[in-house]
Design a protein around this motif. Structure first.
Motif, PDB file in Angstrom:
ATOM      1  N   TYR A 105       0.847  -1.205   0.000  1.00 57.11           N
ATOM      2  CA  TYR A 105       0.000   0.000   0.000  1.00 57.11           C
ATOM      3  C   TYR A 105       0.881   1.253   0.000  1.00 57.11           C
ATOM      4  CZ  TYR A 105      -3.688   3.220   1.594  1.00 57.11           C
ATOM      5  OH  TYR A 105      -4.582   4.259   1.718  1.00 57.11           O
ATOM      6  N   ARG A 106       1.890   1.244   0.853  1.00 55.98           N
ATOM      7  CA  ARG A 106       2.803   2.392   0.946  1.00 55.98           C
ATOM      8  C   ARG A 106       3.659   2.515  -0.312  1.00 55.98           C
ATOM      9  NH1 ARG A 106       3.040   0.191   6.061  1.00 55.98           N
ATOM     10  NH2 ARG A 106       5.097  -0.739   5.717  1.00 55.98           N
ATOM     11  N   GLU A 107       4.175   1.379  -0.807  1.00 59.63           N
ATOM     12  CA  GLU A 107       5.022   1.400  -1.998  1.00 59.63           C
ATOM     13  C   GLU A 107       4.307   2.017  -3.199  1.00 59.63           C
ATOM     14  OE1 GLU A 107       6.219  -2.607  -2.867  1.00 59.63           O
ATOM     15  OE2 GLU A 107       7.604  -2.704  -1.174  1.00 59.63           O
ATOM     16  N   LEU A 108       3.032   1.721  -3.334  1.00 62.38           N
ATOM     17  CA  LEU A 108       2.255   2.211  -4.472  1.00 62.38           C
ATOM     18  C   LEU A 108       1.702   3.619  -4.259  1.00 62.38           C
ATOM     19  CD1 LEU A 108       0.300  -1.057  -5.385  1.00 62.38           C
ATOM     20  CD2 LEU A 108       2.301  -0.095  -6.542  1.00 62.38           C
ATOM     21  N   GLY A 109       1.938   4.190  -3.085  1.00 61.53           N
ATOM     22  CA  GLY A 109       1.448   5.534  -2.801  1.00 61.53           C
ATOM     23  C   GLY A 109      -0.070   5.628  -2.844  1.00 61.53           C
ATOM     24  N   LEU A 110      -0.723   4.595  -2.349  1.00 63.95           N
ATOM     25  CA  LEU A 110      -2.181   4.536  -2.473  1.00 63.95           C
ATOM     26  C   LEU A 110      -2.921   5.523  -1.572  1.00 63.95           C
ATOM     27  CD1 LEU A 110      -2.771   0.725  -2.960  1.00 63.95           C
ATOM     28  CD2 LEU A 110      -2.801   2.540  -4.658  1.00 63.95           C
ATOM     29  N   LYS A 111      -2.258   6.001  -0.535  1.00 62.54           N
ATOM     30  CA  LYS A 111      -2.915   6.977   0.339  1.00 62.54           C
ATOM     31  C   LYS A 111      -3.386   8.181  -0.480  1.00 62.54           C
ATOM     32  CE  LYS A 111      -2.274   9.702   4.508  1.00 62.54           C
ATOM     33  NZ  LYS A 111      -1.356  10.095   5.583  1.00 62.54           N
ATOM     34  N   ASP A 112      -2.524   8.648  -1.374  1.00 56.25           N
ATOM     35  CA  ASP A 112      -2.879   9.800  -2.204  1.00 56.25           C
ATOM     36  C   ASP A 112      -3.851   9.407  -3.316  1.00 56.25           C
ATOM     37  OD1 ASP A 112      -1.258  11.535  -0.722  1.00 56.25           O
ATOM     38  OD2 ASP A 112       0.505  10.995  -1.889  1.00 56.25           O
ATOM     39  N   LYS A 113      -3.664   8.219  -3.888  1.00 50.78           N
ATOM     40  CA  LYS A 113      -4.555   7.764  -4.959  1.00 50.78           C
ATOM     41  C   LYS A 113      -5.983   7.556  -4.461  1.00 50.78           C
ATOM     42  CE  LYS A 113      -1.044   5.556  -7.796  1.00 50.78           C
ATOM     43  NZ  LYS A 113      -0.546   4.326  -8.384  1.00 50.78           N
ATOM     44  N   MET A 114      -6.135   7.229  -3.192  1.00 50.26           N
ATOM     45  CA  MET A 114      -7.474   6.994  -2.626  1.00 50.26           C
ATOM     46  C   MET A 114      -8.340   8.254  -2.729  1.00 50.26           C
ATOM     47  SD  MET A 114      -7.560   3.861  -1.544  1.00 50.26           S
ATOM     48  CE  MET A 114      -8.679   3.586  -0.239  1.00 50.26           C
TER      49      MET A 114
ATOM     50  N   THR B 231      -8.250  10.592  -5.094  1.00 49.65           N
ATOM     51  CA  THR B 231      -8.579  11.073  -6.435  1.00 49.65           C
ATOM     52  C   THR B 231      -9.099   9.991  -7.385  1.00 49.65           C
ATOM     53  OG1 THR B 231      -6.281  10.755  -7.139  1.00 49.65           O
ATOM     54  CG2 THR B 231      -6.868  12.930  -6.279  1.00 49.65           C
ATOM     55  N   SER B 232      -8.961   8.732  -7.002  1.00 46.66           N
ATOM     56  CA  SER B 232      -9.353   7.644  -7.900  1.00 46.66           C
ATOM     57  C   SER B 232     -10.838   7.311  -7.774  1.00 46.66           C
ATOM     58  CB  SER B 232      -8.543   6.385  -7.587  1.00 46.66           C
ATOM     59  OG  SER B 232      -7.178   6.616  -7.776  1.00 46.66           O
ATOM     60  N   THR B 233     -11.400   6.818  -8.852  1.00 47.04           N
ATOM     61  CA  THR B 233     -12.793   6.363  -8.836  1.00 47.04           C
ATOM     62  C   THR B 233     -12.852   4.974  -8.205  1.00 47.04           C
ATOM     63  OG1 THR B 233     -12.658   5.228 -10.963  1.00 47.04           O
ATOM     64  CG2 THR B 233     -13.229   7.589 -11.013  1.00 47.04           C
ATOM     65  N   ASP B 234     -14.048   4.540  -7.855  1.00 52.66           N
ATOM     66  CA  ASP B 234     -14.212   3.192  -7.315  1.00 52.66           C
ATOM     67  C   ASP B 234     -13.742   2.144  -8.316  1.00 52.66           C
ATOM     68  OD1 ASP B 234     -15.196   4.192  -4.949  1.00 52.66           O
ATOM     69  OD2 ASP B 234     -17.245   3.464  -5.234  1.00 52.66           O
ATOM     70  N   ASP B 235     -14.023   2.362  -9.587  1.00 55.65           N
ATOM     71  CA  ASP B 235     -13.587   1.418 -10.611  1.00 55.65           C
ATOM     72  C   ASP B 235     -12.065   1.308 -10.643  1.00 55.65           C
ATOM     73  OD1 ASP B 235     -16.079   0.561 -11.512  1.00 55.65           O
ATOM     74  OD2 ASP B 235     -16.210   2.120 -13.038  1.00 55.65           O
ATOM     75  N   GLU B 236     -11.387   2.436 -10.573  1.00 52.52           N
ATOM     76  CA  GLU B 236      -9.924   2.430 -10.581  1.00 52.52           C
ATOM     77  C   GLU B 236      -9.381   1.738  -9.331  1.00 52.52           C
ATOM     78  OE1 GLU B 236      -9.093   6.559 -13.078  1.00 52.52           O
ATOM     79  OE2 GLU B 236      -9.500   6.678 -10.926  1.00 52.52           O
ATOM     80  N   LEU B 237     -10.008   2.001  -8.188  1.00 52.75           N
ATOM     81  CA  LEU B 237      -9.553   1.386  -6.941  1.00 52.75           C
ATOM     82  C   LEU B 237      -9.792  -0.119  -6.942  1.00 52.75           C
ATOM     83  CD1 LEU B 237     -10.685   4.081  -4.350  1.00 52.75           C
ATOM     84  CD2 LEU B 237      -8.361   3.620  -5.171  1.00 52.75           C
ATOM     85  N   LEU B 238     -10.897  -0.562  -7.492  1.00 53.56           N
ATOM     86  CA  LEU B 238     -11.156  -1.997  -7.591  1.00 53.56           C
ATOM     87  C   LEU B 238     -10.130  -2.673  -8.496  1.00 53.56           C
ATOM     88  CD1 LEU B 238     -15.036  -2.017  -7.747  1.00 53.56           C
ATOM     89  CD2 LEU B 238     -13.644  -3.185  -6.019  1.00 53.56           C
ATOM     90  N   ASP B 239      -9.759  -2.000  -9.581  1.00 49.73           N
ATOM     91  CA  ASP B 239      -8.725  -2.534 -10.473  1.00 49.73           C
ATOM     92  C   ASP B 239      -7.406  -2.711  -9.725  1.00 49.73           C
ATOM     93  OD1 ASP B 239     -10.444  -2.637 -12.650  1.00 49.73           O
ATOM     94  OD2 ASP B 239      -9.782  -0.718 -13.477  1.00 49.73           O
ATOM     95  N   ILE B 240      -7.052  -1.722  -8.922  1.00 51.59           N
ATOM     96  CA  ILE B 240      -5.809  -1.785  -8.144  1.00 51.59           C
ATOM     97  C   ILE B 240      -5.896  -2.907  -7.112  1.00 51.59           C
ATOM     98  CG2 ILE B 240      -4.395  -0.561  -6.431  1.00 51.59           C
ATOM     99  CD1 ILE B 240      -5.202   2.066  -7.933  1.00 51.59           C
ATOM    100  N   LEU B 241      -7.001  -2.974  -6.409  1.00 50.54           N
ATOM    101  CA  LEU B 241      -7.193  -3.968  -5.356  1.00 50.54           C
ATOM    102  C   LEU B 241      -7.078  -5.392  -5.894  1.00 50.54           C
ATOM    103  CD1 LEU B 241      -7.815  -3.771  -2.329  1.00 50.54           C
ATOM    104  CD2 LEU B 241     -10.237  -3.906  -2.894  1.00 50.54           C
ATOM    105  N   ALA B 242      -7.522  -5.586  -7.103  1.00 51.61           N
ATOM    106  CA  ALA B 242      -7.517  -6.929  -7.705  1.00 51.61           C
ATOM    107  C   ALA B 242      -6.141  -7.375  -8.177  1.00 51.61           C
ATOM    108  CB  ALA B 242      -8.508  -6.977  -8.860  1.00 51.61           C
ATOM    109  N   THR B 243      -5.149  -6.490  -8.110  1.00 53.51           N
ATOM    110  CA  THR B 243      -3.824  -6.838  -8.616  1.00 53.51           C
ATOM    111  C   THR B 243      -2.988  -7.641  -7.628  1.00 53.51           C
ATOM    112  OG1 THR B 243      -2.785  -4.797  -7.829  1.00 53.51           O
ATOM    113  CG2 THR B 243      -3.710  -4.781 -10.080  1.00 53.51           C
TER     114      THR B 243
END
Length: 119
Positions: free
Chosen positions: A65-74, A76-88
């Motif tokens: 989570y930290r490596e990908l910088g997801l705190k900031d992405k959370m 600005t990202s849409t739910d669809d984008e976040l689901l795509d990330i989560l599924a990786t």
């Protein structure tokens, strides 16, 4: 009631949740969340059924989570984008996840499990 328990065996919280279920003779199917990362479709379904904010599905204390910088992405990202990330990667998913196909709990709290699954 058929339960699916998404967990990571090295996670002490997951082991505590599993132990509680087993102590109460609750039957469940185990899914190793890293070896069998839930698909985007499965995650979207769990999210919809949970009634929770999508950010609750992220393992915010994890290294990935930290490596990908997801705190900031959370923010600005849409739910669809976040689901795509989560599924990786299963390491991005907060665990354990427990579902019976209609309701979902994320993470582990003994009282929550007693209220939702042992009542």
């Amino acid at each position: 009631m058929s339960l699916t328990f998404y967990w990571y065996p090295k996670c002490s919280t997951c082991r505590n949740a599993k132990k509680l279920l087993e102590e109460h003779d609750i039957k469940f199917e185990e899914v190793h969340i890293v070896e069998q990362n839930p698909s985007r479709e499965v995650l979207a379904d769990l999210y919809q059924k949970s009634g929770l904010e999508l950010k609750k599905f992220f393992n915010t204390s994890g290294q990935k989570y930290r490596e990908l910088g997801l705190k900031d992405k959370m923010k600005t990202s849409t739910d669809d984008e976040l689901l795509d990330i989560l599924a990786t990667d299963g390491m991005l998913v907060k665990r354990p996840l427990l579902t019976d196909g209609t309701k979902v709990t994320v993470g582990f709290n003994e009282q929550m499990y007693k209220d939702h699954w042992l009542a």
